[in-house]
Design an enzyme around this catalytic site. Structure first.
Site, PDB file in Angstrom:
ATOM      1  N   CYS A 136      68.273  58.624  39.801  1.00  0.00           N
ATOM      2  CA  CYS A 136      66.870  58.815  39.431  1.00  0.00           C
ATOM      3  C   CYS A 136      66.360  60.186  39.877  1.00  0.00           C
ATOM      4  O   CYS A 136      66.479  60.532  41.057  1.00  0.00           O
ATOM      5  CB  CYS A 136      66.029  57.704  40.073  1.00  0.00           C
ATOM      6  SG  CYS A 136      64.254  57.972  39.938  1.00  0.00           S
TER       7      CYS A 136
ATOM      8  N   VAL B  80      59.392  47.695  39.439  1.00  0.00           N
ATOM      9  CA  VAL B  80      60.126  47.884  40.691  1.00  0.00           C
ATOM     10  C   VAL B  80      60.925  49.171  40.535  1.00  0.00           C
ATOM     11  O   VAL B  80      61.853  49.236  39.713  1.00  0.00           O
ATOM     12  CB  VAL B  80      61.035  46.680  40.990  1.00  0.00           C
ATOM     13  CG1 VAL B  80      61.945  46.961  42.174  1.00  0.00           C
ATOM     14  CG2 VAL B  80      60.177  45.442  41.255  1.00  0.00           C
TER      15      VAL B  80
ATOM     16  N   SER C  50      57.025  59.555  44.499  1.00  0.00           N
ATOM     17  CA  SER C  50      57.980  60.514  45.059  1.00  0.00           C
ATOM     18  C   SER C  50      57.309  61.721  45.706  1.00  0.00           C
ATOM     19  O   SER C  50      57.711  62.139  46.797  1.00  0.00           O
ATOM     20  CB  SER C  50      58.966  60.978  43.981  1.00  0.00           C
ATOM     21  OG  SER C  50      58.310  61.686  42.950  1.00  0.00           O
TER      22      SER C  50
ATOM     23  N   TYR D 168      59.850  61.440  29.387  1.00  0.00           N
ATOM     24  CA  TYR D 168      59.945  59.987  29.209  1.00  0.00           C
ATOM     25  C   TYR D 168      58.858  59.439  28.291  1.00  0.00           C
ATOM     26  O   TYR D 168      58.738  58.231  28.139  1.00  0.00           O
ATOM     27  CB  TYR D 168      59.851  59.289  30.562  1.00  0.00           C
ATOM     28  CG  TYR D 168      61.044  59.558  31.456  1.00  0.00           C
ATOM     29  CD1 TYR D 168      62.232  58.855  31.291  1.00  0.00           C
ATOM     30  CD2 TYR D 168      60.988  60.526  32.449  1.00  0.00           C
ATOM     31  CE1 TYR D 168      63.333  59.100  32.093  1.00  0.00           C
ATOM     32  CE2 TYR D 168      62.086  60.784  33.253  1.00  0.00           C
ATOM     33  CZ  TYR D 168      63.249  60.069  33.084  1.00  0.00           C
ATOM     34  OH  TYR D 168      64.337  60.326  33.867  1.00  0.00           O
TER      35      TYR D 168
END
Length: 314
Positions: free
Chosen positions: A57, A125, A143, A189
């Protein structure tokens, strides 16, 4: 769609029933903001905070790199999830190479860690997760917030001279991080296997416009801001190191390869060759993650169809 609803795991929740996607679980959702939101009530001591991450990721990769650069290996523990997210349980712990078991809570899957902290949690999740061990609290899954916690709240434990967030650059770093996240790292995305050709083409244009802006900024510069590496360089790197193999080849962002953006390519190569960063780039994990997710693999053929390529032509 895989997610928790009131603490119950669903491996195939109807997408149409999930209209309001929650934001990442940020510390500021549950803690009144102070100078360092999210760390209030958390003991800042070695081995009290733990990271759940995946080498696959790009967002989790940011915190892996930050931990390595700041020499926080002995201060903040780490558990690495299996890159294959395609199974019904989503993120799982395994014994595959460069993966670990859950080294703190002994859970089998990541959604069990979420419900350990919040028994009635609803939402996706995701990784990364910053976990407070003694408090048994999920601090954040955002993040950039986790990176800032490591660069600031854990400053007394840094074992290197690297300063990824100098005080005099903090406002500029925040602005640059928001641009990278909004236009590039999350931007890639915004289209998927069901995206209409015109919509996909428009998003490709937005992403490449942003990349060109960064390309121009890096002309004659080593780093994005100031004279040294900052959080913003890391945020950019983890997307760009995946660009050719994931976003270009699989997601249809195929107007240019990274080599055709020479300043960005040089920046990516420069960071990727840094001793603390090189070992964090696991292309086997990246490929296994993206190319085993059915919706991504299905998108690859669709995005290479004549209709899409016609829409992508300049």
């Amino acid at each position: 769609m895989k997610l928790l609803v009131n603490g119950i795991w669903h491996s195939d929740f109807p997408t149409q029933n999930y209209r309001n996607r929650p934001a990442a679980y940020a510390a500021t959702h549950t803690v009144a903001g102070t100078l360092r939101p999210g760390i209030d009530g958390i003991e800042i001591q070695p081995q009290n905070c733990h990271l759940y991450v995946s080498f696959a990721c790009p967002f989790a990769h940011r915190v892996i790199i930050t931990r390595a650069l700041l020499g926080l290996d002995r201060t903040i523990g780490i558990s690495v999830l299996d890159p294959d997210w395609s199974g019904p349980e989503g993120w799982v712990f395994s014994g595959r190479p460069d993966c670990t078991r859950d080294l703190v809570n002994g859970k089998r899957v990541l959604h069990q860690v979420y419900t350990l902290a919040e028994p009635h949690y609803s939402g996706r999740v995701t990784v990364p997760v910053l976990w407070a061990c003694r408090e048994e609290r999920l601090v954040s899954t955002e993040s950039l917030e986790i990176v800032r916690i490591m660069t600031s709240a854990f400053r007394n434990f840094h074992c290197s001279w690297v300063d990824l967030c100098p005080q005099n650059l903090e406002a500029q770093i925040d602005e640059m991080n928001a641009f990278i996240d909004g236009q590039i790292s999350c931007g890639v995305y915004r289209t998927g296997p069901t995206t209409e050709p015109d919509e996909h083409a428009a998003n490709v244009s937005r992403v490449f416009d942003a990349l060109q802006e960064i390309e121009d900024r890096l002309q004659g510069r080593t780093y994005l801001l100031g004279d040294g590496m900052t959080e913003s360089d890391i945020a950019l790197f983890t997307t760009m190191v995946r660009f050719d193999v994931v976003y270009h080849d699989l997601f249809g962002y195929d107007r240019k390869r990274l080599a055709q953006l020479p300043n960005l390519a040089a920046h990516t190569s420069r960071l990727g060759s840094h001793p603390a960063i090189a070992g964090t780039v696991k292309f086997d994990h990246i490929i296994r993650h993206y190319y085993t997710i059915p919706e991504f693999a299905g998108a690859a053929g669709a995005l290479r169809s004549p209709a899409h390529h016609g829409a992508l032509e300049d």
